[in-house]
Scaffold this motif. Structure first.
Motif: not given
Length: 434
Positions: A236-244, A377-380, A385-387, A410-416
């Protein structure tokens, strides 16, 4: 004010001051390093992103420990809660040593992956290598903080964090300007301050474990169990860090001015995100305790209440971010081009803050429930979708402002994905252990 609000505030207010101390360290570093020159500020942006990634992937040491300890507290097993916390401390130390060695050895290659200019790269390697020496203490700080949060104590981490932040500012000023160590002084000062904080909290946890008769020696099964439970949170954290990291990579490709503006904007974004996460910290502790005690209805009620807190806190943070930008932007850079670019980025960042508020709260609720597999799963899904959104900024030469619109997506996708989970009951598993 309801009893729910009072309990949220009791945990969230101290957690807020503890959480914002970390980005305040980065803000202080950015302000001090920014006046050394634009290359140094850009170097801090790249090296800081890598360092935060190395430490950030281990945030499960705090979050997972909070959930596990809180569940045992809710079930009335105080000694077991502290024993599980000690396992987390040993795991933190082992991981910290491994990451520190890897960071020092691989610093040039990691910096080179961002393809910065030679002068920026030299400064970034120096900053990263020195900072990596403090990683073991940083991870111990995370684990000890998680133990205390699970024990429903957010005041002690607050006191230690504020003290460390003040020490960091003094050390940075003395080492960077007083001793003329340039960007190396900033890295050394921050590492020393964080080391002192880590040692202080470990002492508090060890004293508590001794008082309750919990074991202190390494327990291999317990350490392995803590590591296994943390795997989904690492994903979960890696997906956020990869996005950043992807955002920083794209910003770097846009030029030195863009990456310098991005560094300051992201530091401010992190400050507000962690401030919003104060409510999420309360969510972790309260959710874990309630589910440990078997209180499903109470869990649902506190979740809905904290979502409103997150929404309105996000609105307030966004208004402050944009409304005060003419006041604080000059603190970070004297370059007029960077200032102009930064102002445009901050407007976009401000508009996304209400979304961030709800995302961080729901993230905290599900972490507190031990629902790591779903978060992974949600993070992935959000990352996939963000890439293409982020890369399209390069393909269509959209500029740094377009990049921040993409990151908001990316944050909107996480919210959904999080809202979808919250509306169901599968995550509300009761008992001392999930």
């Amino acid at each position: 004010m309801s009893s729910q609000d009072r309990e949220i505030l009791r945990l969230a207010v101290p957690a807020f001051f503890a959480l914002v101390s970390e980005p305040l360290m980065l803000l202080a570093d950015s302000a001090i390093v920014g006046h050394l020159g634009t290359p140094q500020l850009a170097a801090l942006g790249i090296a800081g992103t890598i360092l935060q990634t190395l430490v950030g992937i281990c945030v499960f040491l705090a979050y997972g420990t909070t959930s596990a300890v809180a569940r045992r507290i809710g079930a009335g097993d105080h000694r077991g809660a502290l024993a599980q916390g000690i396992d987390g401390l040993w795991l933190a130390l082992l991981l910290g040593v491994v990451l520190a060695v890897a960071g020092v050895l691989l610093a040039p290659a990691a910096i080179g992956a961002f393809d910065p200019s030679p002068d920026v790269a030299d400064h970034a390697v120096v900053y990263l290598r020195i900072s990596c020496l403090g990683i073991p203490s940083m991870l111990l700080l995370l684990a000890a903080t998680g133990v205390l949060r699970g024990l429903q104590d957010t005041k002690t981490p607050m006191i230690v964090a504020i003290s460390a932040n003040l020490v960091n500012i003094v050390l940075n000023l003395v080492l960077v300007y007083g001793l003329g160590l340039d960007i190396a002084g900033s890295a050394l000062g921050t590492a020393l301050a964080q080391t002192a904080a880590g040692v202080a909290l470990v002492v508090v946890v060890v004293r508590g474990a001794r008082r309750d008769g919990a074991k202190l020696r390494p327990d291999r099964p317990g350490i392995l169990a803590s590591a296994q439970a943390g795997v989904p949170l690492v994903v979960r954290t890696l997906t956020l860090r990869v996005a950043i990291i992807l955002a920083t990579f794209v910003a770097t490709s846009l030029g030195t001015t863009s990456v310098a503006a991005h560094q300051v904007a992201f530091t401010l974004w992190s400050f507000l995100a962690l401030a919003l996460d104060a409510i999420a910290i309360a969510a972790q502790a309260l959710t874990g305790r309630a589910l440990g005690a078997g209180d499903v209805e109470g869990t649902r009620a506190i979740t809905r209440r904290m979502m409103w807190w997150g929404l309105w806190s996000g609105v307030g943070g966004g208004l402050a971010l944009w409304g005060l930008h003419t006041f604080y932007v000059p603190w970070f850079t004297a370059d007029p081009e960077v200032r102009h670019t930064l102002a445009a980025v901050l407007l976009v960042a401000a508009l996304w803050q209400p979304v961030n508020g709800v995302v961080f709260v729901l993230d905290g609720v599900l972490i507190g429930a031990g629902d790591g597999p779903y978060l992974a799963v949600a993070g992935v899904v959000a990352l996939v979708l963000y890439v293409p959104l982020a890369l399209s900024v390069i393909w269509f030469d959209g500029g740094i402002v377009a990049l921040w619109w993409a990151f908001g997506g990316f944050m909107l996708f996480r919210l959904l994905t999080l809202l979808t989970r919250e509306r169901r009951d599968a995550w509300m598993v009761t008992g001392a252990v999930r």
